[in-house]
Design a protein around this motif. Structure first.
Motif, PDB file in Angstrom:
ATOM      1  N   HIS A  79       0.891  -1.129  -0.198  1.00 49.73           N
ATOM      2  CA  HIS A  79      -0.019   0.069   0.004  1.00 49.73           C
ATOM      3  C   HIS A  79       0.922   1.309   0.001  1.00 49.73           C
ATOM      4  N   ALA A  80       0.445   2.226   0.055  1.00 50.08           N
ATOM      5  CA  ALA A  80       1.090   3.522  -0.346  1.00 50.08           C
ATOM      6  C   ALA A  80       2.309   3.728   0.798  1.00 50.08           C
ATOM      7  N   PHE A  81       1.735   3.367   2.088  1.00 48.94           N
ATOM      8  CA  PHE A  81       2.736   3.771   3.185  1.00 48.94           C
ATOM      9  C   PHE A  81       3.934   2.774   2.832  1.00 48.94           C
ATOM     10  N   TYR A  82       4.069   1.496   2.578  1.00 40.42           N
ATOM     11  CA  TYR A  82       5.107   0.928   2.496  1.00 40.42           C
ATOM     12  C   TYR A  82       5.750   1.043   1.287  1.00 40.42           C
ATOM     13  N   ASP A  83       5.087   1.575   0.293  1.00 41.09           N
ATOM     14  CA  ASP A  83       5.606   2.072  -1.064  1.00 41.09           C
ATOM     15  C   ASP A  83       6.580   3.304  -0.736  1.00 41.09           C
ATOM     16  N   GLU A  84       6.020   4.174   0.058  1.00 42.23           N
ATOM     17  CA  GLU A  84       6.914   5.322   0.374  1.00 42.23           C
ATOM     18  C   GLU A  84       8.200   4.909   1.427  1.00 42.23           C
ATOM     19  N   LEU A  85       7.834   3.993   2.291  1.00 41.99           N
ATOM     20  CA  LEU A  85       8.928   3.702   3.107  1.00 41.99           C
ATOM     21  C   LEU A  85      10.219   2.944   2.308  1.00 41.99           C
ATOM     22  N   ARG A  86       9.732   2.084   1.338  1.00 37.08           N
ATOM     23  CA  ARG A  86      10.833   1.490   0.555  1.00 37.08           C
ATOM     24  C   ARG A  86      11.562   2.325  -0.495  1.00 37.08           C
ATOM     25  N   GLY A  92      14.893  -3.288   2.724  1.00 40.43           N
ATOM     26  CA  GLY A  92      15.257  -4.127   3.644  1.00 40.43           C
ATOM     27  C   GLY A  92      14.509  -5.109   4.291  1.00 40.43           C
ATOM     28  N   LEU A  93      14.682  -5.935   5.291  1.00 39.00           N
ATOM     29  CA  LEU A  93      13.930  -6.955   6.054  1.00 39.00           C
ATOM     30  C   LEU A  93      12.454  -6.386   6.314  1.00 39.00           C
ATOM     31  N   LEU A  94      12.375  -5.081   6.703  1.00 40.99           N
ATOM     32  CA  LEU A  94      11.112  -4.597   6.965  1.00 40.99           C
ATOM     33  C   LEU A  94      10.139  -4.369   5.955  1.00 40.99           C
ATOM     34  N   THR A  95      10.716  -4.217   4.593  1.00 39.20           N
ATOM     35  CA  THR A  95       9.880  -3.742   3.575  1.00 39.20           C
ATOM     36  C   THR A  95       9.910  -4.524   2.460  1.00 39.20           C
ATOM     37  N   SER A  96      10.853  -5.511   2.423  1.00 48.13           N
ATOM     38  CA  SER A  96      10.942  -6.574   1.189  1.00 48.13           C
ATOM     39  C   SER A  96       9.885  -7.417   1.127  1.00 48.13           C
ATOM     40  N   GLN A  97       9.587  -8.142   0.271  1.00 46.32           N
ATOM     41  CA  GLN A  97       8.660  -9.174  -0.025  1.00 46.32           C
ATOM     42  C   GLN A  97       9.092 -10.567  -0.832  1.00 46.32           C
ATOM     43  N   ASP A  98       8.493 -11.388  -0.641  1.00 44.01           N
ATOM     44  CA  ASP A  98       8.510 -12.765  -1.515  1.00 44.01           C
ATOM     45  C   ASP A  98      10.130 -13.478  -1.643  1.00 44.01           C
ATOM     46  N   ASP A  99      10.393 -13.616  -2.975  1.00 44.20           N
ATOM     47  CA  ASP A  99      11.953 -13.912  -2.926  1.00 44.20           C
ATOM     48  C   ASP A  99      13.168 -12.930  -2.372  1.00 44.20           C
ATOM     49  N   ASP A 100      12.912 -11.498  -2.668  1.00 44.64           N
ATOM     50  CA  ASP A 100      13.878 -10.796  -1.927  1.00 44.64           C
ATOM     51  C   ASP A 100      13.781 -10.926  -0.402  1.00 44.64           C
ATOM     52  N   TYR A 101      12.703 -11.061   0.378  1.00 38.91           N
ATOM     53  CA  TYR A 101      12.603 -11.483   1.717  1.00 38.91           C
ATOM     54  C   TYR A 101      13.128 -12.772   2.202  1.00 38.91           C
ATOM     55  N   GLN A 102      12.701 -13.648   1.407  1.00 38.50           N
ATOM     56  CA  GLN A 102      13.249 -15.026   1.739  1.00 38.50           C
ATOM     57  C   GLN A 102      14.575 -15.122   1.930  1.00 38.50           C
ATOM     58  N   ARG A 103      15.388 -14.621   0.586  1.00 38.24           N
ATOM     59  CA  ARG A 103      16.877 -14.562   0.707  1.00 38.24           C
ATOM     60  C   ARG A 103      17.409 -13.761   1.531  1.00 38.24           C
ATOM     61  N   GLN A 104      17.011 -12.477   1.962  1.00 42.10           N
ATOM     62  CA  GLN A 104      17.524 -11.408   3.119  1.00 42.10           C
ATOM     63  C   GLN A 104      17.498 -12.263   4.398  1.00 42.10           C
ATOM     64  N   ARG A 105      16.258 -12.910   4.625  1.00 45.86           N
ATOM     65  CA  ARG A 105      16.061 -13.614   5.992  1.00 45.86           C
ATOM     66  C   ARG A 105      17.252 -14.810   6.132  1.00 45.86           C
TER      67      ARG A 105
END
Length: 454
Positions: A79-86, A92-105
């Motif tokens: 949503h707009a807030f997370y778009d702006e945060l990214r 980073g870990l707080l904002t990434s999703q899917d493959d990016d998040y899994q790889r970072q984690r």
């Protein structure tokens, strides 16, 4: 075909702008009133016709569990807030999703084991001792708990991230993060967002704050790259992030390192600072609980520096921190977007809906907390926690995206609180404190306490 109630109740708001005024001027009060007046699933609208936004507020622990746990894949950080945060602080870990998040984690999780985090107790002890020394010379003994804990938590997380390079970052972060946070929040909840490239005063302030933060992080990361031997001998978190490798040799590139560092700086100091500030403020205003906490701190710490092993020996202080997090959770609201239609507590949540979780309201839900407004650390005695729903208290989120820094936050909060209680008496000055909603829970008025060396 669903048999659930398709009509979700909620406040009617004003004819032209819905609940926009209430959400803008007093969001926390609006959320609490929504749960009280309309139940555990509430629909709220805000904005003028054509730009109106619709939100579904979820208050019950069962509903929270669906969003964060059992149906987490259906609720995304989109949503707009997370778009702006990214855009502002990176993917980073707080904002990434899917493959990016899994790889970072996968890469970062080994750096946050209990054993690894316990190694940061020395840095926590060093910073809290410096804080205690400064408090002994404060004129009149009057300090603002929110300001003091923000400074302490930032210095601590900067020392843990950057080691000897911490001083270079502290001043820039302290100056730039509040400005960038206001910019993110303003854009994230505005019905109309101008392009970032337009030279408006807000865009210029946001760009300047972001530029300064990126510059200091990039500079430290680049200098480390030129001194690989220094990094390999260091145990600060940046060195460990630089050396982190996956099973196939994957690693974080410099831009990803900066994104993680910025997220850790943001999440690692604002959340802990909020918990510590309210713990101190609550104890300053509750003499009986304060004396009990001081007796435990004196007995365990006994004039020495704290260590990680002391955490388990400070159960009452741990309960104090948990109760402060219940009443004043740093992440007082968090959002998701429903991918597919689902049913929560008998109400249909449509596909594409913006869903907001409100720990501040759930943590004060009278169906799950007796006398919810009362400060009572013993709510977290093991026998009283046993029958409580897992998501009646969730300051660190939950499910597959639960906060990776839970143990670090508790270690820092309990050890720091122990030293301060051992060394000082506290008296509340500003008994009532105005709250606001920023990226995290915000204190919008003085939060003064008087400290006196013991």
């Amino acid at each position: 075909m669903t048999t659930a109630n398709a009509r979700v109740p909620g406040p009617p708001g004003l004819p032209l702008i819905g609940s926009m005024f209430d959400l803008t001027r007093r969001p926390l009060r609006t959320y609490l009133a929504a749960r009280r007046d309309y139940g555990d699933v509430v629909r709220i609208t805000a904005g003028p016709p054509g730009l109106r936004a619709e939100f579904f507020l979820i208050f019950s622990p069962e509903g929270v569990q669906q969003v964060l746990g059992s149906e987490a894949a259906n609720f995304r950080k989109e949503h707009a807030f997370y778009d702006e945060l990214r855009t502002s602080v990176g993917n980073g870990l707080l904002t990434s999703q899917d493959d990016d998040y899994q790889r970072q984690r996968r890469l970062i999780q080994p750096l946050f084991t209990r054993r690894r985090v316990d190694g940061y107790a020395d840095a926590i002890a060093l910073e809290v001792q410096a804080l205690a020394e400064r408090w002994r010379t404060v004129p009149g003994g009057v300090v603002d708990a929110a300001d003091e804990m923000s400074r302490f938590a930032l210095r601590t997380v900067s020392r843990i991230l950057f080691g000897a390079d911490a001083e270079e970052a502290v001043d820039v972060v302290r100056r730039s993060f509040p400005a960038l946070g206001e910019y993110i929040l303003g854009r994230g909840f505005s019905p109309v967002r101008t392009p970032r490239g337009w030279p408006t005063p807000a865009n210029r302030r946001g760009a300047r704050a972001q530029r300064d933060l990126y510059a200091v992080c990039d500079r430290i990361i680049a200098e480390r790259a030129l001194r690989p031997d220094a990094g390999s001998r260091s145990d600060d978190l940046l060195a460990l992030l630089t050396l982190a490798r996956g099973e196939d040799g994957e690693q974080l590139d410099p831009a990803e390192l900066r994104d993680q560092v910025l997220i850790f700086l943001l999440a690692g100091h604002e959340t802990t600072a909020t918990s510590l500030a309210f713990a101190l403020h609550l104890l300053a205003g509750h003499p009986q609980e304060r004396r009990r906490a001081q007796e435990e701190a004196e007995s365990v710490l006994a004039g020495r520096e704290p260590t990680a092993a002391d955490l388990d020996a400070l159960p009452y202080l741990t309960r104090v921190v948990k109760e402060a997090m219940r009443l004043y959770p740093a992440a007082s609201a968090t959002g998701r977007r429903a991918v597919n239609e689902t049913v929560i507590d008998g109400h249909v949540i449509p596909a594409g809906a913006q869903v907001l979780l409100m720990p501040l309201a759930t943590h004060r839900h009278p169906d799950h907390w007796e006398e919810p407004e009362r400060f009572d650390p013993d709510r977290f005695l093991p026998e009283r926690e046993k029958g409580r729903h897992r998501y009646a208290w969730y300051p660190f989120g939950g499910g597959p995206r639960a906060c990776i820094g839970q143990h670090f936050s508790m270690l820092e909060s309990v050890l720091a609180l122990g030293v301060l209680l051992r060394d000082f008496d506290f008296e509340v000055i500003d008994r009532r404190v105005a709250l606001g909603q920023g990226i995290t829970l915000r204190v919008d008025s003085p939060m003064r306490i008087r400290v006196a060396p013991r």
